[in-house]
Scaffold this active site. Structure first.
Site, PDB file in Angstrom:
ATOM      1  N   TYR A 192       0.829  -1.207   0.000  1.00 36.03           N
ATOM      2  CA  TYR A 192       0.000   0.000   0.000  1.00 36.03           C
ATOM      3  C   TYR A 192       0.863   1.257   0.000  1.00 36.03           C
ATOM      4  CZ  TYR A 192      -3.895  -3.078   1.006  1.00 36.03           C
ATOM      5  OH  TYR A 192      -4.842  -4.069   0.932  1.00 36.03           O
ATOM      6  N   ASP A 220      -1.439 -18.552   3.482  1.00 36.73           N
ATOM      7  CA  ASP A 220      -2.403 -19.445   2.822  1.00 36.73           C
ATOM      8  C   ASP A 220      -2.907 -20.494   3.813  1.00 36.73           C
ATOM      9  OD1 ASP A 220       0.264 -20.060   2.669  1.00 36.73           O
ATOM     10  OD2 ASP A 220       0.223 -20.874   0.644  1.00 36.73           O
TER      11      ASP A 220
END
Ligand code: NAI
Length: 336
Positions: free
Chosen positions: A126, A206
């Site tokens: 970001y 994950d």
């Protein structure tokens, strides 16, 4: 002396849920002087600026904000308002408690979920550093620093210690991003050593996503860099009944801005369908922040009473009440 607080209703469902949250906070009897500061897509497009100066001036004066969602214009290369605000005020910690509310039907009915997500708020992918090196080849820079990683880790562990939490799980992808996520993880480990009473675990993002869906009740505090924190927050919201009920806080050394995890929900804006619970629970966090803990507990338990009663819930959580009817019910419990 009243507390001063900047109120940014935002746009889309923002003004509806902000109105509801202010009604609920005011009904606790706490004296808050709301300083309203408008910010919405139209203002951004017209002014060409993501953050108007009056908004920053107001937050610099009050140091505390309650914020509805703001639509980020897709065209025109505008930075997200939220990213800009977090950077401008150095709101480095994004705190999102994800808890089961009574009476909501989810896929995990017999499981009590109670986790708090700590998302680093200022860097990672970001950072906004994207380049088209040559035509059709783009790079987007992931920035991870020791300063920001240590700061969020310390914030999460301190919170754990203060609130009697048992375990912090750092979530990463250091097996692939060995340098960037490797540094984040190193900082988490170093900070963890200073808190020997709190269990420290690591999970690859994950695997963490799968574990969250399979065994959400085993999570306590989650500590993540910005991007994984963003995605995992929405996943976690889905576990407890959706975005309508998950609150959040953007915390810095000097300023704090409280806002729901959800966005401006243009699909239901202006229809009285929005669930104001997320912003009301964000207001509970605000009340704790300004030292009004009794009012915070009153508001929290009134919201829970409305859920337990189950008569005035909004559509997203299986009811048919409007935003206003839900808010009336919360206010009734507050006053009753
Ligand atoms: P969204 O969170 O606005 O909506 C996703 C889905 O959840 C929609 O179906 C919506 O109806 C539902 N939903 C969200 N909040 C709800 C509530 N309180 N009650 C009932 N249903 C609710 O996400 P989306 O559509 O991706 O984003 C819309 C706009 O919001 C975009 O412009 C985005 O940039 C902006 N946004 C702003 C944020 C902020 O200001 N903090 C955060 C996230 C997105």
């Amino acid at each position: 002396m009243p507390h001063y607080c900047t109120l940014i209703p935002g746009d889309g469902i923002g003004p509806e849920v902000a109105h509801a949250a202010v009604r609920a906070v005011d009904a606790t009897g706490v004296d808050i002087c709301w300083k309203r500061a408008e910010l919405n897509e139209a203002i951004i497009l017209e002014s060409g600026k993501t953050l108007p100066q009056y908004l920053l001036d107001s937050l610099n004066e009050t140091r505390v904000g309650l914020k509805g969602p703001v639509t980020t214009p897709v065209a025109g290369g505008f930075q997200s308002v939220n990213v800009a605000l977090r950077k401008a005020l150095d709101l480095f910690a994004n705190v999102r408690p994800v808890r089961t509310l009574p009476g909501i039907k989810t896929r995990f009915e017999d499981v009590r979920i109670d986790m708090v997500i700590f998302r680093e708020n200022t860097e990672d992918l970001y950072s906004g550093l994207e380049h088209e090196i040559v035509k059709d080849v783009v790079t987007s820079l992931k920035v991870i620093t020791r300063t920001a990683s240590e700061r969020i880790a310390r914030y999460a562990f301190n919170y754990a210690k203060k609130n009697g939490r048992k375990k912090v799980t750092a979530i990463h992808k250091a097996n692939i991003m060995k340098l960037a996520d490797g540094l984040f993880l190193r900082c988490c480990r170093e900070v963890a050593q200073q808190f020997p009473d709190i269990q420290y675990k690591e999970l690859i993002v994950d695997n963490a996503s799968m574990q969250l869906v399979m065994r959400p009740e085993t999570f306590d505090i989650l500590l993540l860099p910005n991007l994984y924190g963003d995605i995992v927050s929405d996943l976690a919201a889905g576990l407890v009944g959706g975005l309508g009920i998950v609150p959040g806080a953007n915390m810095g050394e000097t300023h704090a801005v409280f806002e729901a995890v959800h966005g401006s929900a243009p699909d239901i804006a202006g229809q009285g369908k929005a669930n104001p619970t997320a912003l009301m629970l964000s207001s509970v966090m605000l009340l704790i922040h300004i030292g009004e803990t009794n009012a915070a507990h009153k508001l929290q338990s009134s919201i829970e009473s409305v859920y337990r009663e189950g008569k005035y819930l909004t559509g997203d959580v299986g009811g048919s009440a409007t935003t206003e009817e839900f808010t009336d019910a919360v206010v009734r419990f507050l006053k009753g």
